[in-house]
Design a protein around this motif. Structure first.
Motif, PDB file in Angstrom:
ATOM      1  N   GLY A  39      72.199 -30.965  99.059  1.00  0.00           N
ATOM      2  CA  GLY A  39      71.613 -32.181  98.520  1.00  0.00           C
ATOM      3  C   GLY A  39      70.117 -32.112  98.302  1.00  0.00           C
ATOM      4  O   GLY A  39      69.519 -33.077  97.801  1.00  0.00           O
ATOM      5  N   GLN A  40      69.500 -30.978  98.634  1.00  0.00           N
ATOM      6  CA  GLN A  40      68.054 -30.809  98.474  1.00  0.00           C
ATOM      7  C   GLN A  40      67.667 -30.814  96.996  1.00  0.00           C
ATOM      8  O   GLN A  40      68.349 -30.242  96.159  1.00  0.00           O
ATOM      9  CB  GLN A  40      67.642 -29.490  99.129  1.00  0.00           C
ATOM     10  N   SER A  41      66.559 -31.477  96.664  1.00  0.00           N
ATOM     11  CA  SER A  41      66.060 -31.496  95.286  1.00  0.00           C
ATOM     12  C   SER A  41      65.470 -30.139  94.934  1.00  0.00           C
ATOM     13  O   SER A  41      64.744 -29.525  95.737  1.00  0.00           O
ATOM     14  CB  SER A  41      65.010 -32.584  95.110  1.00  0.00           C
ATOM     15  N   VAL A  42      65.781 -29.660  93.720  1.00  0.00           N
ATOM     16  CA  VAL A  42      65.312 -28.341  93.283  1.00  0.00           C
ATOM     17  C   VAL A  42      64.865 -28.401  91.831  1.00  0.00           C
ATOM     18  O   VAL A  42      65.241 -29.307  91.075  1.00  0.00           O
ATOM     19  CB  VAL A  42      66.416 -27.272  93.439  1.00  0.00           C
ATOM     20  N   LEU A  43      64.071 -27.402  91.449  1.00  0.00           N
ATOM     21  CA  LEU A  43      63.635 -27.223  90.070  1.00  0.00           C
ATOM     22  C   LEU A  43      64.056 -25.834  89.605  1.00  0.00           C
ATOM     23  O   LEU A  43      63.877 -24.851  90.328  1.00  0.00           O
ATOM     24  CB  LEU A  43      62.113 -27.363  89.959  1.00  0.00           C
ATOM     25  N   ALA A  44      64.624 -25.764  88.410  1.00  0.00           N
ATOM     26  CA  ALA A  44      65.010 -24.486  87.810  1.00  0.00           C
ATOM     27  C   ALA A  44      64.032 -24.163  86.685  1.00  0.00           C
ATOM     28  O   ALA A  44      63.800 -24.986  85.794  1.00  0.00           O
ATOM     29  CB  ALA A  44      66.432 -24.547  87.275  1.00  0.00           C
ATOM     30  N   ILE A  45      63.445 -22.980  86.740  1.00  0.00           N
ATOM     31  CA  ILE A  45      62.434 -22.560  85.762  1.00  0.00           C
ATOM     32  C   ILE A  45      63.008 -21.426  84.911  1.00  0.00           C
ATOM     33  O   ILE A  45      63.676 -20.534  85.428  1.00  0.00           O
ATOM     34  CB  ILE A  45      61.151 -22.094  86.471  1.00  0.00           C
ATOM     35  N   GLY A  46      62.754 -21.451  83.618  1.00  0.00           N
ATOM     36  CA  GLY A  46      63.243 -20.388  82.749  1.00  0.00           C
ATOM     37  C   GLY A  46      62.850 -20.616  81.305  1.00  0.00           C
ATOM     38  O   GLY A  46      61.979 -21.442  81.003  1.00  0.00           O
ATOM     39  N   SER A  47      63.517 -19.859  80.439  1.00  0.00           N
ATOM     40  CA  SER A  47      63.249 -19.958  78.997  1.00  0.00           C
ATOM     41  C   SER A  47      64.567 -20.103  78.247  1.00  0.00           C
ATOM     42  O   SER A  47      64.965 -19.216  77.469  1.00  0.00           O
ATOM     43  CB  SER A  47      62.486 -18.724  78.508  1.00  0.00           C
ATOM     44  N   PRO A  48      65.279 -21.213  78.449  1.00  0.00           N
ATOM     45  CA  PRO A  48      66.576 -21.380  77.765  1.00  0.00           C
ATOM     46  C   PRO A  48      66.395 -21.393  76.253  1.00  0.00           C
ATOM     47  O   PRO A  48      65.524 -22.084  75.726  1.00  0.00           O
ATOM     48  CB  PRO A  48      67.078 -22.726  78.298  1.00  0.00           C
ATOM     49  N   GLU A  49      67.251 -20.607  75.579  1.00  0.00           N
ATOM     50  CA  GLU A  49      67.191 -20.514  74.108  1.00  0.00           C
ATOM     51  C   GLU A  49      65.795 -20.140  73.624  1.00  0.00           C
ATOM     52  O   GLU A  49      65.391 -20.496  72.517  1.00  0.00           O
ATOM     53  CB  GLU A  49      67.634 -21.837  73.474  1.00  0.00           C
TER      54      GLU A  49
END
Length: 346
Positions: A39-49
């Protein structure tokens, strides 16, 4: 854009270590005090498309999801939107601490459907040290198999609990057998870490430090027992040989395959291989090959047009010298049998 040198890679872990000759690049530390919770809040970082520096938000849906029951890898599951191009990007908590590296999604339509997975930071940290020190990822095995316990299994085998992990198989002569492990042992702890699920069992063996005894607490009908097991490095098969690929020399572009030259140690690691010389196909490249030879991982290329093949460089030179329309017959070994693959140079 930077030039990089590949230091090590592992297909099962889906990780690679590259070296860039540059200073003052931004980094994120690999912390020994890793912590993640449901249930911890997270951020996903990347370069989608191809959209660089994209950040999406979600929560941790599972802290240890084993997607494939036949493989020891476990993942952090998140509903943070992850799409093609996010792979390799960081999954961080709200304080910026690394929780894992985004690796894949499960999707019906190809886009994010809230089922994203990241390689946990401890696995990344372990693989980094292995790649940097040894150039490949060594994997410990004990020669025993376990599986999760459910109510039906517990009732049928008269186990003392209906949860956790039970040992289902112990290989003769293995480190586990030598330590006294028996089928139907219930695993309580490994290296003082409580084992309450199969993912924890698999991860504890996978991440165990090499060269050190493993302490395992098990439960039997007569009571708790402590075992000291000396793990060994997993033998190399065709899949793990991908770790030995030299990206500069192993790729044979015309055939679209990565090759390794057979030597005595490689022949021994491959097991039932009749050929003593030749080139073993370790993997296919993602690009479409110029020549359609239908080679598969595990094939051994023995000769080309009747002439023995002993080196990648020699085969590359021979293929490059052929004119369009020239017929080619590769003699290969596939699953213990010799056969020919014929095609025409285009």
């Amino acid at each position: 854009m930077y030039d990089a040198k590949l230091i090590g890679s592992n297909r099962l872990a889906d990780l690679a270590l590259i070296k860039i000759e540059e200073k003052n690049l931004p980094t994120i530390p690999l912390r020994p005090d890793f912590s993640v919770r449901l249930g911890q809040s997270v951020l996903a970082i990347g370069s989608p498309e191809g959209l660089e520096h994209t950040i999406t938000r979600g929560i941790v849906s599972s802290v240890g999801r084993q997607v494939d029951p036949d493989r020891p890898m476990v993942y952090i599951q998140t509903d943070a939107p992850i799409n093609p191009g996010n792979s390799g990007g960081a999954l961080i908590d709200m304080e910026g601490n690394l929780l894992g590296l985004n690796t894949f999604i499960l999707s019906q339509g190809g886009g994010s459907e809230g089922l994203g997975f990241a390689i946990p930071e401890p696995v990344v940290r372990f693989a980094y040290a292995e790649f940097r020190n040894y150039g490949h990822l060594r994997r410990s095995v004990i020669g025993a198999s376990g599986q999760g316990i459910n109510a039906d299994l517990a009732a049928a085998l008269h186990l003392s609990r209906d949860w956790g992990v039970v040992i289902s198989d112990v290989l003769p002569g293995s480190p586990a057998e030598q330590a006294g492990m028996k089928p139907r042992d219930i695993v309580l702890a490994i290296d003082n870490r409580v084992i309450d699920s199969y993912p924890k069992f698999a991860a504890s063996i996978y991440l165990h430090p090499h060269g050190t005894p493993m302490q395992m607490d098990v439960l039997r009908a007569e009571g708790p027992t402590k075992l000291t097991i000396n793990p060994v490095e997993a033998p190399k098969g065709v899949e793990s040989l991908e770790d030995l690929i030299d990206p500069q020399n192993s790729l044979l572009v015309p055939l679209g395959v990565f090759l390794l030259e057979l030597n005595p140690s490689l022949v021994e690691s491959l097991g039932d291989v009749r050929s003593k010389q030749g080139l073993v196909v370790v993997a296919r490249s993602d690009s479409s090959p110029r020549l359609d030879a239908d080679l598969r991982a595990g094939d051994v290329i023995r000769s080309m047009n009747g002439k023995p093949v002993t080196s990648i460089a020699a085969l590359r030179s021979s293929l490059d010298s052929l004119a369009a329309g020239t017929p080619v017959a590769l003699e290969i070994e596939r699953q213990g049998a010799f056969q020919y693959i014929a095609f025409e140079v285009e």
